[in-house]
Design a protein around this motif. Structure first.
Motif, PDB file in Angstrom:
ATOM      1  N   ALA A 177       0.821  -1.217   0.000  1.00  0.00           N
ATOM      2  CA  ALA A 177       0.000   0.000   0.000  1.00  0.00           C
ATOM      3  C   ALA A 177       0.855   1.267   0.000  1.00  0.00           C
ATOM      4  CB  ALA A 177      -0.938  -0.005   1.200  1.00  0.00           C
ATOM      5  N   LYS A 178       2.023   1.179   0.591  1.00  0.00           N
ATOM      6  CA  LYS A 178       2.926   2.354   0.565  1.00  0.00           C
ATOM      7  C   LYS A 178       3.246   2.743  -0.882  1.00  0.00           C
ATOM      8  CE  LYS A 178       7.663   3.714   1.828  1.00  0.00           C
ATOM      9  NZ  LYS A 178       7.572   5.004   2.539  1.00  0.00           N
ATOM     10  N   TYR A 179       3.572   1.736  -1.698  1.00  0.00           N
ATOM     11  CA  TYR A 179       3.856   2.030  -3.113  1.00  0.00           C
ATOM     12  C   TYR A 179       2.637   2.656  -3.784  1.00  0.00           C
ATOM     13  CZ  TYR A 179       8.128  -0.736  -2.720  1.00  0.00           C
ATOM     14  OH  TYR A 179       9.365  -1.203  -2.353  1.00  0.00           O
ATOM     15  N   TRP A 180       1.476   2.098  -3.530  1.00  0.00           N
ATOM     16  CA  TRP A 180       0.251   2.597  -4.169  1.00  0.00           C
ATOM     17  C   TRP A 180      -0.068   4.022  -3.746  1.00  0.00           C
ATOM     18  CZ3 TRP A 180      -3.031  -2.394  -2.951  1.00  0.00           C
ATOM     19  CH2 TRP A 180      -2.788  -3.352  -3.946  1.00  0.00           C
ATOM     20  N   LEU A 181      -0.062   4.255  -2.444  1.00  0.00           N
ATOM     21  CA  LEU A 181      -0.456   5.579  -1.939  1.00  0.00           C
ATOM     22  C   LEU A 181       0.532   6.655  -2.365  1.00  0.00           C
ATOM     23  CD1 LEU A 181      -1.730   4.557   1.601  1.00  0.00           C
ATOM     24  CD2 LEU A 181      -3.070   5.831  -0.093  1.00  0.00           C
ATOM     25  N   GLU A 182       1.810   6.328  -2.323  1.00  0.00           N
ATOM     26  CA  GLU A 182       2.789   7.339  -2.719  1.00  0.00           C
ATOM     27  C   GLU A 182       2.652   7.668  -4.196  1.00  0.00           C
ATOM     28  OE1 GLU A 182       6.315   6.741   0.594  1.00  0.00           O
ATOM     29  OE2 GLU A 182       6.606   5.870  -1.393  1.00  0.00           O
ATOM     30  N   GLN A 183       2.517   6.618  -4.993  1.00  0.00           N
ATOM     31  CA  GLN A 183       2.483   6.832  -6.437  1.00  0.00           C
ATOM     32  C   GLN A 183       1.178   7.484  -6.893  1.00  0.00           C
ATOM     33  OE1 GLN A 183       2.677   3.330  -8.865  1.00  0.00           O
ATOM     34  NE2 GLN A 183       3.073   4.517 -10.705  1.00  0.00           N
ATOM     35  N   MET A 184       0.057   6.962  -6.437  1.00  0.00           N
ATOM     36  CA  MET A 184      -1.229   7.453  -6.948  1.00  0.00           C
ATOM     37  C   MET A 184      -1.712   8.695  -6.220  1.00  0.00           C
ATOM     38  SD  MET A 184      -3.408   4.046  -7.800  1.00  0.00           S
ATOM     39  CE  MET A 184      -3.782   3.560  -6.154  1.00  0.00           C
ATOM     40  N   ALA A 185      -1.550   8.706  -4.896  1.00  0.00           N
ATOM     41  CA  ALA A 185      -2.127   9.800  -4.104  1.00  0.00           C
ATOM     42  C   ALA A 185      -1.088  10.845  -3.724  1.00  0.00           C
ATOM     43  CB  ALA A 185      -2.799   9.243  -2.849  1.00  0.00           C
ATOM     44  N   ARG A 186       0.186  10.585  -4.055  1.00  0.00           N
ATOM     45  CA  ARG A 186       1.275  11.521  -3.758  1.00  0.00           C
ATOM     46  C   ARG A 186       1.244  11.956  -2.298  1.00  0.00           C
ATOM     47  NH1 ARG A 186       4.749  10.439  -5.995  1.00  0.00           N
ATOM     48  NH2 ARG A 186       5.845  12.412  -5.967  1.00  0.00           N
ATOM     49  N   ILE A 187       1.128  11.000  -1.416  1.00  0.00           N
ATOM     50  CA  ILE A 187       1.087  11.302   0.016  1.00  0.00           C
ATOM     51  C   ILE A 187       2.246  10.590   0.714  1.00  0.00           C
ATOM     52  CG2 ILE A 187      -0.496   9.425   0.685  1.00  0.00           C
ATOM     53  CD1 ILE A 187      -1.925  11.575   2.466  1.00  0.00           C
ATOM     54  N   ASN A 188       2.668  11.196   1.799  1.00  0.00           N
ATOM     55  CA  ASN A 188       3.761  10.683   2.600  1.00  0.00           C
ATOM     56  C   ASN A 188       3.300   9.453   3.390  1.00  0.00           C
ATOM     57  OD1 ASN A 188       6.046  10.627   4.161  1.00  0.00           O
ATOM     58  ND2 ASN A 188       5.996  12.837   4.564  1.00  0.00           N
ATOM     59  N   VAL A 189       3.957   8.308   3.203  1.00  0.00           N
ATOM     60  CA  VAL A 189       3.520   7.083   3.891  1.00  0.00           C
ATOM     61  C   VAL A 189       4.689   6.441   4.611  1.00  0.00           C
ATOM     62  CG1 VAL A 189       2.448   4.812   3.635  1.00  0.00           C
ATOM     63  CG2 VAL A 189       1.821   6.653   2.064  1.00  0.00           C
ATOM     64  N   GLU A 190       4.457   6.080   5.853  1.00  0.00           N
ATOM     65  CA  GLU A 190       5.436   5.319   6.613  1.00  0.00           C
ATOM     66  C   GLU A 190       4.836   3.964   6.944  1.00  0.00           C
ATOM     67  OE1 GLU A 190       8.076   5.786  10.174  1.00  0.00           O
ATOM     68  OE2 GLU A 190       7.237   7.802   9.925  1.00  0.00           O
ATOM     69  N   VAL A 191       5.616   2.911   6.857  1.00  0.00           N
ATOM     70  CA  VAL A 191       5.114   1.575   7.208  1.00  0.00           C
ATOM     71  C   VAL A 191       6.049   0.976   8.243  1.00  0.00           C
ATOM     72  CG1 VAL A 191       4.207  -0.589   6.249  1.00  0.00           C
ATOM     73  CG2 VAL A 191       4.725   1.305   4.733  1.00  0.00           C
ATOM     74  N   ASP A 192       5.483   0.334   9.240  1.00  0.00           N
ATOM     75  CA  ASP A 192       6.362  -0.301  10.228  1.00  0.00           C
ATOM     76  C   ASP A 192       5.687  -1.542  10.802  1.00  0.00           C
ATOM     77  OD1 ASP A 192       8.612  -0.726  11.778  1.00  0.00           O
ATOM     78  OD2 ASP A 192       8.460   1.168  12.871  1.00  0.00           O
ATOM     79  N   ILE A 193       6.514  -2.416  11.345  1.00  0.00           N
ATOM     80  CA  ILE A 193       5.969  -3.557  12.070  1.00  0.00           C
ATOM     81  C   ILE A 193       5.589  -3.101  13.474  1.00  0.00           C
ATOM     82  CG2 ILE A 193       7.006  -5.462  10.791  1.00  0.00           C
ATOM     83  CD1 ILE A 193       9.351  -5.405  12.668  1.00  0.00           C
ATOM     84  N   ALA A 194       4.491  -3.649  13.964  1.00  0.00           N
ATOM     85  CA  ALA A 194       3.899  -3.161  15.207  1.00  0.00           C
ATOM     86  C   ALA A 194       4.831  -3.320  16.400  1.00  0.00           C
ATOM     87  CB  ALA A 194       2.577  -3.884  15.457  1.00  0.00           C
ATOM     88  N   SER A 195       5.579  -4.412  16.457  1.00  0.00           N
ATOM     89  CA  SER A 195       6.414  -4.670  17.634  1.00  0.00           C
ATOM     90  C   SER A 195       7.547  -3.651  17.766  1.00  0.00           C
ATOM     91  CB  SER A 195       6.988  -6.090  17.582  1.00  0.00           C
ATOM     92  OG  SER A 195       7.724  -6.261  16.400  1.00  0.00           O
TER      93      SER A 195
END
Ligand code: F6R
Length: 364
Positions: free
Chosen positions: A65-83
């Motif tokens: 989803a990070k790839y999708w949101l950045e590319q299509m919606a041009r929004i800043n996205v951070e992804v991390d594992i919960a732990s």
């Protein structure tokens, strides 16, 4: 009930065209080519920053989803594992959107991360499969995956349903931010609605994939390579193999190979290269050729065009149907699921109840 299937996991893999279709149907209007997400209790257009948190397979859905949101919606996205996220005291300016992805809705680390994000003034969106879960109760908005009960410990159909929801959400965010016009929205929605039928075609490759399993079951290590949105699919393929076949596997970004891991390559290490045609195809193929030059034994998962162009380079090639680049992660998830399933069966492990694992991880 497993029906005619030998394991729940296989049944759940085969359910994907149906449950992905059901999940997409709740969020798009195919006639008008629009997304139809429920109304948000906050203004989607005003969001400046997205944080996505999950564990395991759900985390890999978030990475896509990070790839999708950045590319299509041009929004800043951070992804991390919960732990990691829950203890690292992340800086979250108020008013951001925090997305939590969980099949069970009960994963302890993800729930704790959700509470932290809430304490930091984030809008909380969860994508869950099991209804009435703890995460659902603590969210501002819930987007449900309609995968149905997932019994196999290794997540399969929940993953592709999560990707379906995230794809719809990405289109909706892009639209809200004025980054796509209606023609583009329609194109993306059409690509998405085509997925279930193409998934059914992918399942026709099951026998060809099974034929690779005996050989692979003898491997000690397996490497999965992908680029862009197929990089998380490589990681997911490796996780599936580890979980149910107990073979050591790693998913790598194809371009990162030459920075170390290529030293592992010899004729004993199978390499699964995941490369649909499109923007990144040539790049991944050149990484594949580097691996072949070092005697790596490549299984090339591509589409019909990719197979025609470079299928002869690899030891085995699986040619999937052509599909819009946007939705390829949904399709390419299936061959890696099937591959790990058949390898596990060849090894004689307990596919639905692998050792040391539980379906829902409610302790940290
Ligand atoms: C992998 C798998 C686990 C889960 C992880 C998160 O096949 O099943 O990695 O994805 O434990 O679980 P949920 O999605 O329930 O939060």
């Amino acid at each position: 009930d497993k029906g005619n299937y030998r394991h729940f996991m296989l049944k759940e893999i085969y359910e994907q065209p149906t449950v992905v279709g059901q999940t997409i149907a709740t969020m798009v209007d195919p006639l008008h080519g629009t997304t139809t997400l429920p109304e948000f209790p906050f203004d989607l257009a005003a969001i400046e920053r997205v944080t996505i948190i999950a564990c395991g397979t759900s985390f890999y859905a978030g990475m896509v989803a990070k790839y999708w949101l950045e590319q299509m919606a041009r929004i800043n996205v951070e992804v991390d594992i919960a732990s990691e996220f829950r203890y690292r005291e992340a800086v979250m300016p108020p008013g951001g959107l925090a997305i939590f992805i969980s099949q069970s809705g009960e994963t302890a680390d993800t729930l704790a991360a959700l509470r932290y994000a809430k304490s930091q003034g984030q809008h909380i969106l969860t994508i869950v499969n099991v209804p009435q879960s703890s995460m659902e109760r603590e969210s501002d908005i819930v987007l449900q995956t309609h995968a149905g009960p997932e019994v196999g410990v290794a997540s399969t159909k929940a993953f592709t349903c999560q990707l379906s929801v995230l794809a719809c959400l990405s289109i909706a965010v892009a639209k809200a931010r004025g980054k796509i016009d209606h023609a583009e929205e329609e194109r993306l929605v059409n690509a998405l609605t085509e997925v279930p039928a193409r998934m059914a075609e992918v399942l026709n490759h099951d026998e060809a994939i099974e034929a690779l399993a005996d050989d692979m079951s003898k491997a000690r290590d397996v490497i999965y390579l992908g680029r862009g949105p197929e990089y998380p699919i490589a990681m997911e393929g490796a996780l599936k193999l580890k979980e149910i076949s107990y073979i050591h596997a790693e998913g790598y970004a194809a371009g990162e190979m030459k920075h170390g891991p290529i030293a592992l390559i010899d004729e004993l290490v199978p390499i699964i290269v995941i490369a649909p045609t499109g923007r990144l195809f040539e790049k991944t193929v050149s990484n594949m050729q580097e691996v072949i030059a070092r005697k790596g034994r490549v299984i090339f998962i591509t589409d019909e065009e990719g197979s025609q162009a470079n299928g002869h380079d690899a030891e085995a090639t699986i040619a999937l149907p052509m599909l819009d680049e946007f939705v390829t992660p949904l399709l390419y998830a299936i061959p890696v699921q099937l591959l790990s399933y058949h390898v596990a069966v060849a090894k004689g492990t307990d596919v639905d109840q692998p050792r040391n694992l539980a379906k829902s991880v409610t302790v940290e």
